[in-house]
Design an enzyme around this catalytic site. Sequence first.
Site, PDB file in Angstrom:
ATOM      1  N   HIS A 185      26.060  19.845   0.150  1.00  0.00           N
ATOM      2  CA  HIS A 185      26.212  20.597  -1.101  1.00  0.00           C
ATOM      3  C   HIS A 185      27.669  20.570  -1.516  1.00  0.00           C
ATOM      4  O   HIS A 185      28.554  20.611  -0.672  1.00  0.00           O
ATOM      5  CB  HIS A 185      25.755  22.056  -0.895  1.00  0.00           C
ATOM      6  CG  HIS A 185      25.437  22.765  -2.158  1.00  0.00           C
ATOM      7  ND1 HIS A 185      26.402  23.329  -2.951  1.00  0.00           N
ATOM      8  CD2 HIS A 185      24.253  22.984  -2.780  1.00  0.00           C
ATOM      9  CE1 HIS A 185      25.825  23.877  -4.000  1.00  0.00           C
ATOM     10  NE2 HIS A 185      24.523  23.681  -3.929  1.00  0.00           N
ATOM     11  N   ASP A 187      16.968  22.662  -1.229  1.00  0.00           N
ATOM     12  CA  ASP A 187      15.914  21.688  -1.520  1.00  0.00           C
ATOM     13  C   ASP A 187      15.279  21.098  -0.260  1.00  0.00           C
ATOM     14  O   ASP A 187      14.211  20.496  -0.343  1.00  0.00           O
ATOM     15  CB  ASP A 187      16.485  20.546  -2.371  1.00  0.00           C
ATOM     16  CG  ASP A 187      16.865  21.026  -3.757  1.00  0.00           C
ATOM     17  OD1 ASP A 187      16.031  21.688  -4.384  1.00  0.00           O
ATOM     18  OD2 ASP A 187      17.997  20.766  -4.191  1.00  0.00           O
TER      19      ASP A 187
HETATM   20  C1  COA Z   1      25.355  17.237  -2.770  1.00  0.00           C
HETATM   21  C2  COA Z   1      26.260  16.089  -2.442  1.00  0.00           C
HETATM   22  C3  COA Z   1      26.449  15.212  -3.695  1.00  0.00           C
HETATM   23  C4  COA Z   1      27.609  16.628  -2.005  1.00  0.00           C
HETATM   24  O1  COA Z   1      28.409  15.520  -1.657  1.00  0.00           O
HETATM   25  P1  COA Z   1      29.928  15.704  -1.206  1.00  0.00           P
HETATM   26  O2  COA Z   1      30.589  16.701  -2.065  1.00  0.00           O
HETATM   27  O3  COA Z   1      30.499  14.334  -1.132  1.00  0.00           O
HETATM   28  O4  COA Z   1      29.786  16.301   0.247  1.00  0.00           O
HETATM   29  P2  COA Z   1      30.892  16.393   1.378  1.00  0.00           P
HETATM   30  O5  COA Z   1      32.251  16.234   0.790  1.00  0.00           O
HETATM   31  O6  COA Z   1      30.614  17.623   2.153  1.00  0.00           O
HETATM   32  O7  COA Z   1      30.561  15.120   2.270  1.00  0.00           O
HETATM   33  C5  COA Z   1      31.234  14.916   3.504  1.00  0.00           C
HETATM   34  C6  COA Z   1      30.753  13.605   4.083  1.00  0.00           C
HETATM   35  O8  COA Z   1      29.372  13.727   4.402  1.00  0.00           O
HETATM   36  C7  COA Z   1      28.631  12.738   3.740  1.00  0.00           C
HETATM   37  N1  COA Z   1      27.393  13.319   3.239  1.00  0.00           N
HETATM   38  C8  COA Z   1      27.268  14.414   2.465  1.00  0.00           C
HETATM   39  N2  COA Z   1      25.994  14.642   2.180  1.00  0.00           N
HETATM   40  C9  COA Z   1      25.281  13.670   2.808  1.00  0.00           C
HETATM   41  C10 COA Z   1      23.930  13.377   2.875  1.00  0.00           C
HETATM   42  N3  COA Z   1      23.029  14.131   2.236  1.00  0.00           N
HETATM   43  N4  COA Z   1      23.536  12.304   3.566  1.00  0.00           N
HETATM   44  C11 COA Z   1      24.435  11.547   4.206  1.00  0.00           C
HETATM   45  N5  COA Z   1      25.756  11.768   4.175  1.00  0.00           N
HETATM   46  C12 COA Z   1      26.176  12.831   3.487  1.00  0.00           C
HETATM   47  C13 COA Z   1      29.507  12.310   2.555  1.00  0.00           C
HETATM   48  O9  COA Z   1      29.188  10.992   2.133  1.00  0.00           O
HETATM   49  C14 COA Z   1      30.874  12.421   3.143  1.00  0.00           C
HETATM   50  O10 COA Z   1      31.115  11.294   3.956  1.00  0.00           O
HETATM   51  P3  COA Z   1      32.423  10.361   3.720  1.00  0.00           P
HETATM   52  O11 COA Z   1      33.575  11.284   3.971  1.00  0.00           O
HETATM   53  O12 COA Z   1      32.271   9.285   4.721  1.00  0.00           O
HETATM   54  O13 COA Z   1      32.332   9.900   2.308  1.00  0.00           O
HETATM   55  C15 COA Z   1      25.668  15.248  -1.283  1.00  0.00           C
HETATM   56  O14 COA Z   1      25.631  16.049  -0.143  1.00  0.00           O
HETATM   57  C16 COA Z   1      24.301  14.678  -1.591  1.00  0.00           C
HETATM   58  O15 COA Z   1      24.182  13.680  -2.334  1.00  0.00           O
HETATM   59  N6  COA Z   1      23.228  15.256  -1.001  1.00  0.00           N
HETATM   60  C17 COA Z   1      21.883  14.738  -1.127  1.00  0.00           C
HETATM   61  C18 COA Z   1      21.252  15.112  -2.455  1.00  0.00           C
HETATM   62  C19 COA Z   1      20.864  16.574  -2.496  1.00  0.00           C
HETATM   63  O16 COA Z   1      20.240  17.109  -1.602  1.00  0.00           O
HETATM   64  N7  COA Z   1      21.229  17.218  -3.617  1.00  0.00           N
HETATM   65  C20 COA Z   1      20.908  18.603  -3.850  1.00  0.00           C
HETATM   66  C21 COA Z   1      22.130  19.439  -3.807  1.00  0.00           C
HETATM   67  S1  COA Z   1      21.672  21.142  -4.066  1.00  0.00           S
END
Ligand code: COA
Length: 393
Positions: A261, A317
């Site tokens: 998130h 979700d």
């Molecule tokens: C919501 C989201 C866009 C946030 O992304 P973010 O702000 O980049 O999250 P973070 O900064 O905490 O990520 C830290 C690391 O974990 C990874 N990561 C985060 N969520 C991940 C996931 N769902 N699956 C795999 N890896 C994930 C990121 O790629 C990042 O890795 P990196 O440093 O090698 O690039 C992302 O978690 C996502 O796409 N989740 C899946 C979709 C989803 O469930 N959306 C609903 C949100 S309510």
Amino acid sequence: MTETNYAKGLEGVIAAESEVCQIDGLSGKLYYRGYSIEELAQHSSFEETTYLLLYEALPSKAKLEEFTARCRRCRDLPPAIQDMIRHFPSAGSPMELLQSVISYLSSTVEHKIQHSATCNCRQTLHQISQIPTVLATYQRFKEGKAYLESRPDLSPGANFLYLLRGQEPPVEEGRIFDACLLLHAEHGFNASTFTARVVASTYSTCYCSISAAIGALAGFLHGGANERVMNMVDEIGSKENIEPWLDKALSEHRKVMGMGHRVYKAKDPRATVMERFLEELSEKIGDHKLCEFLKQLEKSFGDHMGKKGKPVYPNVDFFSGAVYTILGIPRYLFTPIFAAARSAGWLAHILEQRKDNRIFRPKALFTGPDPRPYVPIENRTSNTDSSVTENNA
Ligand SMILES: CC(C)(COP(=O)(O)OP(=O)(O)OC[C@H]1O[C@@H](n2cnc3c(N)ncnc32)[C@H](O)[C@@H]1OP(=O)(O)O)[C@@H](O)C(=O)NCCC(=O)NCCS
């Protein structure tokens, strides 16, 4: 404007003051007007929480009864809207249907005071109470069933399940779905809420704000993750395939749906409540397969990310799709249900925006060409052609 105060996507920019919702992303806490989401999910109802969001305080017994009666009286759909649903193009999505219905409803009310700082948002809630009825009716017509009138003795959650199934749901199922609506009612300055506030800041109608917010929620970067969680569950197929699937998915830098998130850097508190609902429902139906599958996926993903030193936790979700599936709700209604629930939060923000309004007018960092003379068409060469074709203009 300098590059130093440019934040793409307004990330981290404070664009307004708000008293509606507080999110503590680091410790995984969420409060609606100071009340924790866990306490509200346990003790409150969607209607009471909607009252709290709109009127800024929990209601007295009498006020809640009056508010509830007011909302329930206007759940049913006039024949014109039933016709609209019946004749809506089959290729259209339920989100498009919702936007159309909201616009139709708008044209049926008199917007006398839209040009002032106040508005008829609280009255508008009556019409917004119809969103769940629109969705359930959409599904009924899709299945060739007749229109069914709402039951004023049922909560919004129980009534939705009643309309969907044509019979009263067990009390626990109605309570759980009502609490699911409550869990989605508000979540701060996300894209759809910000959209609602931007539209409200022009003194456009509440209906225009809600319709615009639904449009923002329709994009897959905002709504729809719970639907994609269930598609992912199908793709993985079995508990035995979780590890190999994760190895491959993470090596391809795929995102695991329902995990992570932008704001929470701990487990989303709504996910914890949803997980409990999933356990309760699984126990009730005597089938723990889906619940155990998701718990295993959560654990394995947590181990993978832990080893990388990048802990990522479930968001709301991750478990909600499974809860809705057990309740018999089709996947394409998941995001529209989110809209039905979030309309409460959108309205609270519209009211707040109007209380101390300033029309939103940010700047863009101009990166286009320097001033240049107009070129007559006969003098244009391929160098003066646009690189943007009509298809992607
Ligand atoms: C919501 C989201 C866009 C946030 O992304 P973010 O702000 O980049 O999250 P973070 O900064 O905490 O990520 C830290 C690391 O974990 C990874 N990561 C985060 N969520 C991940 C996931 N769902 N699956 C795999 N890896 C994930 C990121 O790629 C990042 O890795 P990196 O440093 O090698 O690039 C992302 O978690 C996502 O796409 N989740 C899946 C979709 C989803 O469930 N959306 C609903 C949100 S309510």
